[in-house]
Design a protein around this motif. Structure first.
Motif, PDB file in Angstrom:
ATOM      1  N   PRO A  89       0.535  -1.273   0.313  1.00 59.66           N
ATOM      2  CA  PRO A  89      -0.037  -0.250  -0.143  1.00 59.66           C
ATOM      3  C   PRO A  89       0.968   1.203  -0.168  1.00 59.66           C
ATOM      4  N   LEU A 120       2.638   2.315  -2.074  1.00 57.33           N
ATOM      5  CA  LEU A 120       4.005   2.488  -2.653  1.00 57.33           C
ATOM      6  C   LEU A 120       3.706   3.032  -4.301  1.00 57.33           C
ATOM      7  N   ARG A 133       5.252  10.926  -2.680  1.00 58.98           N
ATOM      8  CA  ARG A 133       4.818  10.467  -1.014  1.00 58.98           C
ATOM      9  C   ARG A 133       6.081  10.926  -0.290  1.00 58.98           C
ATOM     10  N   TYR A 189      11.534   8.738   0.919  1.00 54.46           N
ATOM     11  CA  TYR A 189      11.194   7.866   0.026  1.00 54.46           C
ATOM     12  C   TYR A 189      11.934   7.750  -1.296  1.00 54.46           C
ATOM     13  N   ASN A 244       7.957  -5.129  -1.217  1.00 51.79           N
ATOM     14  CA  ASN A 244       8.232  -5.100  -0.310  1.00 51.79           C
ATOM     15  C   ASN A 244       6.607  -4.407   0.397  1.00 51.79           C
ATOM     16  N   ALA A 277       5.184  -2.352   2.451  1.00 48.61           N
ATOM     17  CA  ALA A 277       5.076  -1.605   3.086  1.00 48.61           C
ATOM     18  C   ALA A 277       4.172  -1.666   4.875  1.00 48.61           C
ATOM     19  N   ALA A 278       3.739  -1.122   5.011  1.00 50.14           N
ATOM     20  CA  ALA A 278       2.850  -0.752   5.952  1.00 50.14           C
ATOM     21  C   ALA A 278       1.981  -1.803   6.614  1.00 50.14           C
ATOM     22  N   HIS A 322       3.862  -4.454   9.266  1.00 49.74           N
ATOM     23  CA  HIS A 322       3.957  -4.565  10.705  1.00 49.74           C
ATOM     24  C   HIS A 322       3.085  -5.605  11.175  1.00 49.74           C
ATOM     25  N   HIS A 349      12.874  -2.780   1.864  1.00 46.81           N
ATOM     26  CA  HIS A 349      12.383  -0.834   2.156  1.00 46.81           C
ATOM     27  C   HIS A 349      13.514  -0.420   1.798  1.00 46.81           C
ATOM     28  N   LEU A 350      12.591   0.492   1.501  1.00 47.39           N
ATOM     29  CA  LEU A 350      13.045   1.700   0.706  1.00 47.39           C
ATOM     30  C   LEU A 350      14.160   2.741   1.949  1.00 47.39           C
ATOM     31  N   SER A 351      13.302   2.327   2.730  1.00 48.38           N
ATOM     32  CA  SER A 351      13.966   3.249   4.681  1.00 48.38           C
ATOM     33  C   SER A 351      14.019   2.367   5.029  1.00 48.38           C
ATOM     34  N   ARG A 408       6.979   0.699  13.470  1.00 50.82           N
ATOM     35  CA  ARG A 408       7.713   0.259  12.443  1.00 50.82           C
ATOM     36  C   ARG A 408       9.396  -0.968  12.594  1.00 50.82           C
TER      37      ARG A 408
HETATM   38  C1  DQA Z   1       8.192   0.735   3.918  1.00 50.09           C
HETATM   39  C2  DQA Z   1       8.600   1.554   5.588  1.00 50.09           C
HETATM   40  C3  DQA Z   1       6.883   0.591   6.074  1.00 50.09           C
HETATM   41  O1  DQA Z   1       7.149   1.418   6.879  1.00 50.09           O
HETATM   42  C4  DQA Z   1       6.031   2.046   5.303  1.00 50.09           C
HETATM   43  O2  DQA Z   1       4.856   1.780   6.310  1.00 50.09           O
HETATM   44  C5  DQA Z   1       6.689   1.817   3.962  1.00 50.09           C
HETATM   45  C6  DQA Z   1       7.260   2.519   3.235  1.00 50.09           C
HETATM   46  C7  DQA Z   1       9.943   1.320   3.119  1.00 50.09           C
HETATM   47  O3  DQA Z   1      10.044   0.667   1.331  1.00 50.09           O
HETATM   48  O4  DQA Z   1      10.574   1.894   3.675  1.00 50.09           O
HETATM   49  O5  DQA Z   1       5.055   2.386   2.966  1.00 50.09           O
HETATM   50  O6  DQA Z   1       7.998  -0.289   3.717  1.00 50.09           O
END
Ligand code: DQA
Length: 146
Positions: free
Chosen positions: A10, A12, A18, A23, A73, A75-76, A79, A102-104, A113
């Motif tokens: 979600p 992305l 965003r 990111y 990835n 995303a949320a 977690h 993960h990007l971050s 996270r």
């Molecule tokens: C993410 C990190 C997640 O915490 C976040 O919800 C994202 C992106 C990342 O790529 O850094 O949507 O997966």
């Protein structure tokens, strides 16, 4: 030709606009171009994104059914989605590579996270390098396949 599925969860789809400070400014299309340039011989890169947990789970079933390595990835969903974890486990239990990316670096961010329910069933995890996280995952898959 085997596909390498590059599955994105979600929000992305909004990459580029965003939270660019977190990111980056590249879009999902830019990511696809960068990955396609490094596709291993005999493989094609299939980049997808969805905001829908059920669709993402269906794509993991597809990876099992077609013998496709996966870069995920979540995303949320990372977690909290036990359903996605169980589907990811099907991929690795089938002997296929699944790299969580993960990007971050989630560990430098908010407390919620810091937990990934996916990592425990992934082949490996790469985080914190922006698009390079995906390119490193592709390199890892390439080396494992080779
Ligand atoms: C993410 C990190 C997640 O915490 C976040 O919800 C994202 C992106 C990342 O790529 O850094 O949507 O997966």
């Amino acid at each position: 030709m085997v596909s390498i599925l590059v599955l994105n969860g979600p929000n992305l789809g909004r990459l580029g606009s965003r939270e660019p400070d977190v990111y980056g400014t590249g879009t999902l299309e830019d990511l696809a171009v960068a990955l396609e340039a490094e596709a291993p011989p005999g493989h094609r890169i299939d980049v997808r994104q969805t905001n829908d947990e059920a669709e993402l789970i269906g794509w993991l079933y597809e990876a099992v059914d077609t013998g496709s390595p996966v870069i995920l990835n979540p995303a949320a969903f990372t977690h909290y989605s036990y359903a996605l974890r169980d589907a990811a486990a099907l991929v690795t239990k089938a002997g296929l590579i699944l790299v969580e990316v993960h990007l971050s670096n989630p560990h430098t961010r908010e407390e919620f996270r810091h937990t990934s329910v996916i990592s425990g069933v992934a082949t490996g995890v790469i985080a914190g390098f922006g698009f390079t996280s995906y390119l490193l995952a592709l390199d890892a898959i390439n080396r494992q396949l080779g």
